[in-house]
Design an enzyme around this catalytic site. Structure first.
Site, PDB file in Angstrom:
ATOM      1  N   ASP A 619      34.741 -23.572 -33.694  1.00  0.00           N
ATOM      2  CA  ASP A 619      33.456 -23.465 -33.025  1.00  0.00           C
ATOM      3  C   ASP A 619      33.631 -22.572 -31.794  1.00  0.00           C
ATOM      4  O   ASP A 619      34.745 -22.214 -31.399  1.00  0.00           O
ATOM      5  CB  ASP A 619      32.926 -24.850 -32.643  1.00  0.00           C
ATOM      6  N   GLU A 809      21.796 -28.781 -29.071  1.00  0.00           N
ATOM      7  CA  GLU A 809      23.111 -29.330 -28.738  1.00  0.00           C
ATOM      8  C   GLU A 809      23.026 -30.292 -27.552  1.00  0.00           C
ATOM      9  O   GLU A 809      22.026 -30.990 -27.351  1.00  0.00           O
ATOM     10  CB  GLU A 809      24.118 -28.201 -28.534  1.00  0.00           C
TER      11      GLU A 809
END
Length: 1004
Positions: A619, A809
């Site tokens: 990520d 997020e």
């Protein structure tokens, strides 16, 4: 005493400030101020004139203030600020888009005072030329080094500025720094360490340099040619304002030393191109370089073409002619992929292998020279990292321009470009934006999930991008999580059933379809258990749950969080992305360990036990969260099984550190070969070696009616009818409808986060149809008042559309500026409308909202989730064009105190249970327990026969019967077996599912 009081004379200034500027030459014009920072220019973004900040994530924009400084070089104030930038960040002064652009063409350059910190960091300074306004202009850049202490005047002549291809119009406007239509400047501050700065008195100085009136460019920095062919380099002269040349320009050219051998591989050339005075701007000449054919198979070879320009500005780069690699086994498309990979791997150096394991952000590589210099294997666009204009054509040109750079490498390994297309090609303006995954989970329709994936893949690949960082296979166990809408639901069985999206994206599980022009490589993320993080466990900034710690038993890990990855591997998913979060498995003695460091899970479970043969991509900057120094970050993550590292702005540091660790033996060459083999395998399967450039044949279908019909159907099927007292829905077209609420006519709220930008935004952000527009288009008699301030008398029914504003997020975590309650304005709209008439309330959100205190006053309640760009789909079910068929993919809680609450919990008493969803236009079976006994027997028989279609239909009939009896009286005794039944249905245990529904029926 104010600084201005001290500035009595130039002599006094010179005495006080030994670094003060000397007097200008007598023939030079007086400087022209751009920014004095005395308050004359506000802090404001476009379209107004103003100074504003920006950055790669919420922590990256610097803080700015106008500070009083006794030592200010000009006036009494300076622009001061602090910064702590992990990705990129800075500030901009844009001139007003509503006023004419500024003319700087008579000036030599731009200058300002900078308060040096002597830290040796480079600071980029950019100016904005041409275009419609400051954010649609060409960006020209240069830099200076902070290697001094105290105030220093920085002078930047316009001849020092080079054209940038990223963040501004792809392909540019004219590639000429015209200076006649200037829109301002921007400062990019250095990342990596905290700092502060001060700046003062930005002004234009001097008289124009004559060399700026003309510039010479080439048509491309790299010119590939097949062996034996002739390379043609177009050399163009252009002038400011497109006026003819006033003086002659000459360009002397000569082939120079590269890796190709003169006389053997090519015929050397040299000469002079002359553009006489009076030549029209845009005139081009062509230099031809013949190459020679031999019979040897060999890698690519380079021939620099050195250009010496007199009378104009030279090109930013020396163009390179490249004789393509040829005759090597890895280039033979008829060979099996495995053999091609083995051959190519055997030819690669350690540095080339390290490059293949490195992924950079498009914004970090500028015009792309580092792609060849570091042999980069991949680029990505982060959320909101788009070309300008944001069109399919511009995306394809941008990706092709980056791909062209790989042709200048020895082995010509193509890039694999990736984007987060998590609900359609959501970075592209005009793309078809699907409901977010939570809405797709609500449809309970695997075939529709497949179709949404197929539409997404077709639109992504048509812009030249072969890789999608989707789908998210997280099992969301706590709706306080800001990523919960990226999940298909709280039940792993539901998530598994929706993984048909992988075939929509990739095609057949064997990878045979990946080379098609309408398929992309998919990414299963975020491995593993990112949906199980405990509230309060995050240590990332102000996040409360995202990137936190998941604490589970090994059985819970297997049954809940790993199950979707077994399905993804079976479906042939090409890549897997580990989670930012940490995993703490009870009894393993490891404690909480970041997933990017868990070799037992990546190497052991994913690659070993599950047999995953694709590659693992990290990520965004995730390895920076690991303990230890940077070398340790690299060593730990690679040894844990991460094959490619997403290091957006630190790609140089990563590739260097990786090679160093390998040379020192701390990362084995075998491990590196395994990683690179996996990456190359997917590149070959995608057909990138044969077709590296964009195939835009499908671009006409982007945002097409056919694609939007799929999204419209997905929006309709995602609507979950939670309550429908008196059969208020569907609406009748004869009814007068009063529409209110913050989300009724806001396509930005309707599409949510990950739409054009990472966080998304409210307002008219993307093309599409709002829910209000859908209602009007359905032919209803509709009146709209956003805040319900218009009179409410005389209406048959009210429709109040309320909910959340966009987030993504951890920024959206509850407790991080968010909660699960409606805003005060939304509550007021609901109260007013529902007090005046029968009302239906639609909740547009990424997760359940707490409405229990108002539920008795609401006649009909709909969970609309984040339905995407096609609000007509919502109108379709409201007006009865389609029936309501959606079911809750997550449990709807009564209060926040109940969280986390999930199907199967020992104490389960929600507002609405998992799987709940009323229907319209669908007859409910008659009968009671006797009917249910019959349905159970038939469902069990269907289960034994493997007749899934019949089994599901029988369970659905039983569910409708239970919902009708339970109505608004959902007790714990009803909710728990009802939710269990839906889980049993999804796992194919149809007889037991009806047994559970029978239990719920008896308790109702």
């Amino acid at each position: 005493m104010r600084r201005t009081a001290l500035l009595a004379s130039a002599a006094l200034l010179a005495g006080l400030l030994p670094w003060a500027a000397t007097a200008r030459a007598a023939d030079e014009p007086a400087p022209a101020p751009v920014d004095r920072f005395e308050g004359e220019v506000p802090f404001a973004p476009q379209p107004a004139e103003g100074v504003f900040t920006w950055g790669g994530d919420p922590d990256d924009p610097p803080t700015l203030r106008l500070a009083d400084r006794a030592d200010a070089p000009e006036g009494g104030k300076v622009l001061a600020g602090t910064y702590d930038i992990s990705g990129y960040g800075g500030f901009t002064h844009d001139f007003a888009a509503t006023a004419p652009a500024h003319d700087w063409s008579g000036r030599r350059g731009i200058r300002f005072w900078w308060d040096g910190r002597n830290n040796g960091r480079k600071i980029a300074f950019e100016i904005k030329d041409g275009g419609a306004h400051g954010e649609a202009s060409e960006l020209w850049t240069t830099s200076f080094t902070d290697d001094f202490t105290g105030w220093k005047r920085i002078e930047l002549p316009f001849t020092d500025f080079a054209y940038r291809t990223d963040h501004q119009p792809v392909g540019g406007i004219d590639h000429v720094l015209g200076l006649k239509e200037m829109w301002g400047y921007a400062v990019t501050l250095p990342p990596g360490t905290k700092g502060d700065f001060a700046m003062d008195d930005v002004e234009l100085y001097g008289r124009a340099d004559q060399a700026l009136r003309a510039s010479v460019t080439t048509d491309a920095p790299v010119h590939p040619v097949e062996e034996g062919g002739t390379a043609r380099v177009k050399v163009t002269v252009a002038t400011t304002g497109e006026a003819p040349l006033t003086d002659p320009v000459t360009v002397t050219y000569a082939t120079a030393d590269g890796t190709a051998t003169p006389g053997t591989d090519y015929t050397p050339v040299s000469g002079t191109l002359t553009f006489p005075a009076g030549t029209a701007s845009g005139t081009a000449r062509t230099v031809e370089v013949p190459t020679r054919r031999d019979r040897a198979a060999e890698p690519a070879e380079t021939i620099p073409l050195k250009l010496t320009v007199t009378g104009a500005k030279s090109p930013a780069e020396t163009p390179q002619i490249v004789i393509d690699a040829h005759g090597l086994p890895y280039l033979n498309a008829k060979l099996p992929v495995q053999k091609r990979v083995a051959d190519l791997l055997s030819r690669m150096s350690l540095a080339e292998k390290a490059g293949q394991m490195t992924q950079a952000e498009r914004g970090a590589v500028g015009q792309g020279a580092d792609i060849a210099a570091y042999g980069l294997g991949s680029l990505l666009s982060g959320g909101g990292s788009t070309p300008t204009p944001n069109t399919p054509e511009a995306w394809a040109r941008m990706v092709d321009a980056f791909q062209l750079r790989t042709r200048a490498t020895r082995l010509q390994i193509p890039l694999i470009y990736g984007v987060d297309a998590v609900h359609g090609h959501n970075n592209l303006s005009g793309a078809t934006v699907m409901p977010h995954n939570i809405g797709i989970g609500a449809t309970r329709d695997p075939r529709l999930a497949h179709r949404t994936g197929a539409v997404t893949a077709a639109e992504v690949r048509a812009t030249g991008i072969p890789w999608d960082f989707a789908p998210c296979l997280c099992v969301s166990r706590d709706e306080r999580w800001g990523r919960s809408y990226e999940s298909f639901g709280e039940d792993p069985a539901l998530v598994e059933s929706m993984e048909t999206v992988i075939q929509g994206l990739q095609g057949r599980a064997n990878g045979k379809d990946l080379a098609r022009d309408d398929k992309v490589l998919a990414t299963a993320k975020h491995f593993v258990a990112d949906g199980g993080t405990a509230y309060g466990s995050s240590t990332t900034g102000t996040y409360t749950i995202d990137q936190g710690v998941t604490t589970v038993t090994r059985e819970q890990l297997e049954d809940v969080h790993l199950a979707p990855y077994r399905e993804a591997v079976d479906r042939g998913v090409g890549t897997v992305m580990p989670s930012y979060s940490s995993l703490d498995i009870a009894g393993d003695g490891k404690g909480a360990v970041k997933m990017h460091a868990r070799g037992d899970m990546i190497n052991g479970v994913l690659k070993g036990r599950m047999g995953f043969d694709g590659f693992v991509i990290s990520d965004w900057n995730a390895i920076d969260q690991l303990p230890g120094d940077y070398a340790s970050h690299v060593r730990t993550s690679v040894n844990a099984g991460v094959d490619m590292m997403m290091v957006p702005y630190t790609y140089k540091e990563f590739s260097t550190a990786l090679a160093d660790e390998a040379k020192a033996g701390r990362i084995s060459r075998k491990r590196i070969d395994d990683a690179v083999s996996r990456i190359l395998t997917e590149k070959f399967r995608l057909g990138l070696f044969e077709h590296p450039y964009a195939d835009t044949s499908g671009a006409a279908a982007i945002g097409s009616r056919a694609h939007r019909e799929v999204a419209r159907r997905a929006a309709a099927e995602s609507q979950v009818l939670l309550k429908n007292a008196g059969g208020l829905l569907p609406l009748k077209k004869t009814e007068k409808v009063y529409v209110a609420g913050s989300d009724a006519d806001d396509i930005g709220n309707q599409t949510g986060g990950w739409t054009l930008t990472w966080q998304g935004a409210s307002g008219n952000t993307v093309p599409g149809t709002t829910i209000l527009q859908g209602l009007r288009g359905a032919g209803g008699n509709v009146t709209y008042s956003k805040d319900a301030s218009a009179p409410t008398g005389g209406y048959d029914v009210g429709v109040v559309v309320v909910g959340e504003t966009p987030y993504a997020e951890g920024v959206g975590d509850v407790g991080n500026g968010h909660d699960l309650t409606l805003s005060a304005a939304d509550r007021a709209a609901v109260d007013k409308v529902c007090a005046a008439m029968k009302c239906a309330v639609l909740i547009v959100s990424g997760r359940p909202q707490l409405v229990g205190d108002r539920l008795d006053r609401i006649d009909a309640l709909v969970a609309s989730w984040l339905p995407g760009t096609e609000g007509e789909g919502v109108a379709d079910v409201l007006y009865g064009k389609r029936p309501f068929t959606g079911q809750l993919p997550v449990t709807w809680p009564r209060s926040e105190a109940q969280l986390p609450i999930n199907v199967g919990d020992p104490s389960y008493d929600p507002q609405f249970p998992y799987g709940w969803g009323l229907t319209t236009l669908t007859p409910v079976p008659k009968g009671g327990t006797a009917t249910l006994r019959d349905l159970a027997a038939r469902a069990a028989a269907a289960e034994r026969r493997g007749d899934h279609r019949t089994g599901r239909a029988l369970v659905t009939r039983a569910r409708l019967l239970v919902q009708q009896k339970a109505g608004g009286h959902l007790t714990q005794a009803v909710a728990a077996p009802f939710a269990d039944a839906d889980h049993l249905l999804l796992t194919g245990r149809y007889g037991k599912a009806v047994d559970k529904l029978t239990q719920a029926y008896r308790a109702a």
